[in-house]
Design a protein around this motif. Structure first.
Motif, PDB file in Angstrom:
ATOM      1  N   GLU A  69       0.868  -1.187   0.000  1.00  0.00           N
ATOM      2  CA  GLU A  69       0.000   0.000   0.000  1.00  0.00           C
ATOM      3  C   GLU A  69       0.896   1.226   0.000  1.00  0.00           C
ATOM      4  O   GLU A  69       1.843   1.308   0.794  1.00  0.00           O
ATOM      5  CB  GLU A  69      -0.910   0.023   1.240  1.00  0.00           C
ATOM      6  N   ILE A  78      -5.899  17.828  -2.433  1.00  0.00           N
ATOM      7  CA  ILE A  78      -5.817  16.375  -2.528  1.00  0.00           C
ATOM      8  C   ILE A  78      -5.935  15.902  -3.980  1.00  0.00           C
ATOM      9  O   ILE A  78      -5.414  14.834  -4.323  1.00  0.00           O
ATOM     10  CB  ILE A  78      -6.897  15.702  -1.641  1.00  0.00           C
ATOM     11  N   ASN A 107      -4.443   4.938  -1.927  1.00  0.00           N
ATOM     12  CA  ASN A 107      -5.633   5.504  -1.264  1.00  0.00           C
ATOM     13  C   ASN A 107      -6.192   6.647  -2.101  1.00  0.00           C
ATOM     14  O   ASN A 107      -5.448   7.496  -2.585  1.00  0.00           O
ATOM     15  CB  ASN A 107      -5.270   6.031   0.123  1.00  0.00           C
ATOM     16  N   ARG A 140       3.711  10.708   2.496  1.00  0.00           N
ATOM     17  CA  ARG A 140       4.446  11.376   3.571  1.00  0.00           C
ATOM     18  C   ARG A 140       4.743  12.803   3.157  1.00  0.00           C
ATOM     19  O   ARG A 140       4.977  13.083   1.974  1.00  0.00           O
ATOM     20  CB  ARG A 140       5.783  10.649   3.847  1.00  0.00           C
ATOM     21  N   VAL A 159      -2.140  -4.920  12.056  1.00  0.00           N
ATOM     22  CA  VAL A 159      -1.825  -6.107  12.860  1.00  0.00           C
ATOM     23  C   VAL A 159      -0.444  -5.922  13.471  1.00  0.00           C
ATOM     24  O   VAL A 159       0.547  -5.760  12.747  1.00  0.00           O
ATOM     25  CB  VAL A 159      -1.868  -7.386  11.992  1.00  0.00           C
ATOM     26  N   GLU A 160      -0.400  -5.902  14.792  1.00  0.00           N
ATOM     27  CA  GLU A 160       0.871  -5.604  15.452  1.00  0.00           C
ATOM     28  C   GLU A 160       1.453  -6.794  16.197  1.00  0.00           C
ATOM     29  O   GLU A 160       2.643  -6.827  16.508  1.00  0.00           O
ATOM     30  CB  GLU A 160       0.670  -4.427  16.431  1.00  0.00           C
ATOM     31  N   ASP A 218     -11.560   0.611   2.630  1.00  0.00           N
ATOM     32  CA  ASP A 218     -10.601   0.860   3.699  1.00  0.00           C
ATOM     33  C   ASP A 218     -11.345   1.147   5.006  1.00  0.00           C
ATOM     34  O   ASP A 218     -12.502   1.582   4.988  1.00  0.00           O
ATOM     35  CB  ASP A 218      -9.774   2.095   3.304  1.00  0.00           C
ATOM     36  N   ASP A 219     -10.671   0.931   6.108  1.00  0.00           N
ATOM     37  CA  ASP A 219     -11.210   1.267   7.438  1.00  0.00           C
ATOM     38  C   ASP A 219     -12.614   0.721   7.632  1.00  0.00           C
ATOM     39  O   ASP A 219     -13.469   1.377   8.226  1.00  0.00           O
ATOM     40  CB  ASP A 219     -11.233   2.795   7.652  1.00  0.00           C
ATOM     41  N   GLN A 238     -11.301  13.196  -4.853  1.00  0.00           N
ATOM     42  CA  GLN A 238     -10.797  12.695  -6.129  1.00  0.00           C
ATOM     43  C   GLN A 238     -11.869  11.922  -6.875  1.00  0.00           C
ATOM     44  O   GLN A 238     -12.039  12.086  -8.075  1.00  0.00           O
ATOM     45  CB  GLN A 238      -9.601  11.774  -5.890  1.00  0.00           C
ATOM     46  N   GLU A 270      -6.014  -4.724   8.826  1.00  0.00           N
ATOM     47  CA  GLU A 270      -4.916  -3.747   8.845  1.00  0.00           C
ATOM     48  C   GLU A 270      -4.509  -3.443  10.287  1.00  0.00           C
ATOM     49  O   GLU A 270      -5.267  -3.661  11.219  1.00  0.00           O
ATOM     50  CB  GLU A 270      -5.299  -2.469   8.088  1.00  0.00           C
ATOM     51  N   ILE A 320      -3.697  15.163   5.455  1.00  0.00           N
ATOM     52  CA  ILE A 320      -4.673  14.686   4.453  1.00  0.00           C
ATOM     53  C   ILE A 320      -6.028  15.410   4.597  1.00  0.00           C
ATOM     54  O   ILE A 320      -6.577  15.891   3.593  1.00  0.00           O
ATOM     55  CB  ILE A 320      -4.843  13.148   4.502  1.00  0.00           C
ATOM     56  N   PRO A 354       0.140  12.016   7.925  1.00  0.00           N
ATOM     57  CA  PRO A 354      -0.995  12.110   6.998  1.00  0.00           C
ATOM     58  C   PRO A 354      -2.318  12.366   7.718  1.00  0.00           C
ATOM     59  O   PRO A 354      -3.211  13.010   7.170  1.00  0.00           O
ATOM     60  CB  PRO A 354      -1.038  10.733   6.327  1.00  0.00           C
ATOM     61  N   LEU A 408       1.620   4.894   0.871  1.00  0.00           N
ATOM     62  CA  LEU A 408       1.155   5.863   1.871  1.00  0.00           C
ATOM     63  C   LEU A 408       1.959   7.148   1.734  1.00  0.00           C
ATOM     64  O   LEU A 408       3.182   7.113   1.591  1.00  0.00           O
ATOM     65  CB  LEU A 408       1.307   5.275   3.271  1.00  0.00           C
TER      66      LEU A 408
END
Ligand code: C2E
Ligand code: MG
Ligand code: MG
Length: 749
Positions: A518, A546, A577, A522, A698-699, A639-640, A582, A696, A537, A533, A520
């Motif tokens: 993905e 954007i 993303n 910066r 995952v730690e 997403d999310d 957009q 998403e 963002i 972001p 992302l």
């Protein structure tokens, strides 16, 4: 007509200050009465005493008669057709001194009678003498002693004939009528004024029955005079007032002699109109009320215009809520109550309204604002307590709130009222407000300070992820300033090459391989340093930057992919993303198509990540765009997922490929049963809809184990790798060896 003249004199007087108008009218009327009476008496007298009169006149010796005539203002005259002499006796100084006169007919004609009136006098005389008129009557100008002309009216009768029956003598009376003529003239003018007045005028008797009305009155009420006369004025009463209002009005009229005010009346058509009325009494010479005269104008339209004006000055025409000026006025009033009265100002701004407006069009935007206003009003209740400052900014005022949780309660209720989608022109649109709260007197003592601080708190709420509320705190002021700095720096970011992309790999739990990355964004600002972001963002979205940023990100990531391919990296997917702004651009799909073609990419390489709010803002349009993207071979994922309002069944209608379970649910794994249940439900249902599931954020390995157990397709997160610059990412992917135990049974390649 008789009444009309009287009335008109009275009416003309109404326009003068509120005295009762009887005096003038009565004077004129009495004048006519006396005149008539005296004329009759004179004729009778003249007839009875003709012979004697002749004698008296000739000798002018009867002083008593002279005195009587003098007192009545009448003159006597006699015309001897035999001697051709005219004689008269008068108190008026006509053609000589007052008293008795006699002169030859031809002199009289040439010296006393006005040239323009001579023919008329002759005609009247001939008509009578020749039997065509029972009396002689003439109105003409006669010369007075001082040479000026006075109008007189002479009446008379043939009183003597000679032995052959030829007319011999006419005798009668005359009087100066200058005053009467002036009076009549005045009446004529008054009558014309009333006839042509724009105001309706009506005369009623003491029982309030119409006696006379003018044309304007007919026009205003729609009734003709003949329909009105004799009818009670109450026939015009409107049901807009209780009958007691009319009773009260009459009571006041009786008490004060006049009444003025506004009163609803009813037209012949049944329609009500608002009348501006001035009613006065007319008294007779004994001081008793004999009539009422009312002057009326229809002010319905004017009132409406006034209302409209007041509305326009105080209310927002789109939503019907109090406007900025009125909100300020109201707030100022409240603050004037002093610091004992705590007032909370809630400042609402609709999240991402601009994008909805841009994507659905202004009409839908307006409709959305109207509905948002309705929801807000429903929660706050009192119209006076809500307002629209402009755009998508609203306010609510809470008065006498002593506890912070009272305010929080209302703020939460407002947020809650927006939790369901709004139906805008057939579209279901999800919109949330961000609320900033400032409390008087703690957070500001002046109106502007309070507004400013509520506004700053609102920005804070937006920065905290929207759809939330924040109380003002002093550090916020710095935040608002900070935001301005951020915004101006962001505008230069692209030109200054301050943007870059990092790539975070995704692991397929089915194959045990890296399935994609993905991209992302910066931003390393030259002035402000590294900005996350999460901060820039939203600002880029609000400012529209954007669009350029997003296009840059797409180009950049596709070029990167090309480079990786050239470096021999295995084909994988690259996810970018895309924000709502957009997607709302009509040329977005064309842009994507153009980029894919110009980079000569294999199909299925590009993946677009959209948040639920992007889809919900304009489901129809988003659905179409998603279908078009899919037709280009682009993958689309949500997403999310789980943080918005979309449901899986809604997603069924959209041709998407995957959902990404939001990090907040993943965070709860192992310590929050609800989140675990939710996560497994999402996986189950998504699979039943044929959608892949990506977790998403995952730690930990425990999270991973759980997700694997739930049949999740892919994972992404720090456990696997943090977002990395392209070079680091490439070497990570190339050297990646999946731990065997983690790969799902039945893994495919
Ligand atoms: P996102 O698309 O949901 O991206 C995932 C975010 O979670 C990224 O934050 C990523 O760095 C972070 N993340 C990934 N794994 C972990 C983890 O294990 N733990 C933690 N704590 N965080 C993890 P990031 O890069 O700060 O991006 C934030 C959001 O900004 C993104 O959320 C995305 O919505 C937006 N964004 C980033 N780049 C772009 C872009 O190019 N265009 C648009 N429109 N939005 C972007
Ligand atoms: Mg993403
Ligand atoms: Mg995400």
């Amino acid at each position: 007509m008789r009444f009309r003249q009287r009335a008109i004199v009275a009416v003309a007087s109404v326009a003068m200050p509120a005295t009762c108008a009887a005096a003038n009218g009565a004077a004129g009327w009495i004048g006519f009465g006396i005149l008539g009476w005296v004329v009759a008496l004179g004729l009778w007298w003249a007839h009875r005493r003709a012979a004697a009169l002749q004698q008296h006149l000739a000798s002018a010796s009867d002083t008593r008669l002279s005195e009587a005539l003098h007192g009545s203002g009448l003159g006597l005259w006699s015309w001897n057709l035999g001697t051709r002499r005219v004689s008269w006796s008068s108190a008026e100084r006509i053609a000589g001194s007052a008293g008795d006169h006699s002169m030859a007919e031809q002199h009289w004609r040439s010296q006393v009678v006005h040239r323009d009136d001579r023919a008329q006098v002759e005609r009247a005389l001939a008509d009578h003498v020749e039997g065509r008129a029972p009396h002689y009557e003439a109105v003409y100008r006669a010369r007075s002693a001082d040479g000026s002309w006075v109008w007189i009216r002479a009446v008379g009768k043939l009183v003597e004939r000679d032995a052959n029956g030829r007319p011999l003598r006419i005798t009668g009376t005359f009087r100066g009528i200058d005053r009467e003529r002036q009076e009549a003239e005045r009446q004529r003018i008054a009558e014309a004024v009333v006839e042509h007045m724009l105001e309706g005028v009506s005369i009623t008797d003491t029982d309030f029955r119409f006696e006379s009305v003018n044309p304007a009155f007919e026009r205003v009420t729609g009734y003709s005079a003949s329909e009105l006369i004799g009818q009670p004025a109450s026939m015009l009463n409107s049901l807009q007032h209780p009958p007691s209002v009319y009773v009260e009005m009459r009571r006041k009229l009786a008490e004060r002699g006049s009444w003025s005010g506004e009163l609803w009346q009813k037209q012949r058509s049944g329609a009500d109109f608002l009348a501006q009325l001035q009613v006065s009494c007319v008294r007779n010479d004994l001081g008793q009320v004999s009539h009422y005269v009312a002057v009326m104008s229809d002010i319905t339209d004017r009132k409406r215009a006034e209302h409209r004006l007041r509305f326009l000055a105080h209310y927002d025409t789109l939503t019907g809520l109090p406007n900025r000026a009125f909100v300020r006025q109201r707030l100022r009033q409240l603050l004037e109550g002093g610091p004992d009265r705590r007032v909370a100002l809630l400042f609402l701004d609709l999240d991402r309204f601009k994008h909805i407006n841009d994507s659905l069009g202004h009409k839908a935007g307006d409709e959305l604002l109207r509905q948002a206003a309705k929801r807000l009003r429903l929660v706050v209740g009192d119209l006076d307590r809500v307002g629209r400052l402009g755009g998508d900014e609203f306010t609510a005022l809470l008065i006498d709130v002593n506890q912070r949780d009272e305010i929080e309660h209302v703020a939460a209720e407002i947020l809650d009222s927006f939790s369901g989608p709004l139906l805008v022109m057939g579209h279901e649109v999800a919109i949330s407000p961000s609320i900033g709260i400032a409390v008087y007197p703690d957070d500001g003592r002046s109106l502007d300070e309070l507004l400013q601080h509520a506004d700053a708190a609102m920005y804070q709420a937006k920065a905290q992820g929207r759809n939330t509320y924040r109380f003002y705190s002093h550090s916020l002021a710095e935040d608002a300033h900070e935001r301005t700095r951020l915004e101006s720096a962001l505008r230069r970011a692209l030109d200054r090459n301050e943007l870059s992309l990092v790539y975070q790999p995704k692991l397929s739990l089915r194959s045990g391989r890296i399935s994609g990355v993905e991209a992302l964004m910066r931003w390393h600002s030259g002035e402000l340093g590294e900005i996350s972001p999460a901060r820039f963002i939203p600002i880029a979205e609000e400012t529209g930057l954007i669009v350029a940023f997003g296009e840059w990100a797409l180009r950049q990531s596709l070029s990167q992919f090309q480079r990786w391919q050239e470096q021999g990296l295995p084909v994988l997917r690259i996810a970018v993303n895309v924000s709502q702004v957009q997607m709302a651009r009509p040329d977005f799909v064309d842009l994507v198509k153009h980029l894919i073609e110009s980079h000569q990419l294999p199909a299925g390489v590009l993946e677009i990540e959209l948040t639920e709010s992007v889809l919900m803002a304009d489901p129809d349009r988003a659905g179409k765009a998603v279908a078009d993207l899919r037709a280009l071979g682009v993958r689309v994922s949500i997403d999310d997922f789980g943080t918005g309002y979309s449901s899986l069944s809604y997603l069924r209608g959209l041709a998407i490929d995957a959902v990404k379970i939001d990090k907040s649910f993943v965070d709860g794994i192992e310590n929050n049963v609800d989140d675990e249940v939710l996560t497994s439900t999402i996986v189950l249902m998504a699979h039943s809809l044929g959608l892949a599931v990506v977790a998403e954020g995952v730690e930990s390995e425990r999270q991973l184990t759980f997700l694997r157990g739930e049949n999740c397709d892919e994972i992404q997160g720090y456990w696997l790798a943090k977002p990395m610059d392209p070079e680091l990412c490439r070497s990570f992917i190339q050297s990646f060896e999946p731990p065997k135990r983690l790969v799902l049974p039945g893994a495919r390649g």
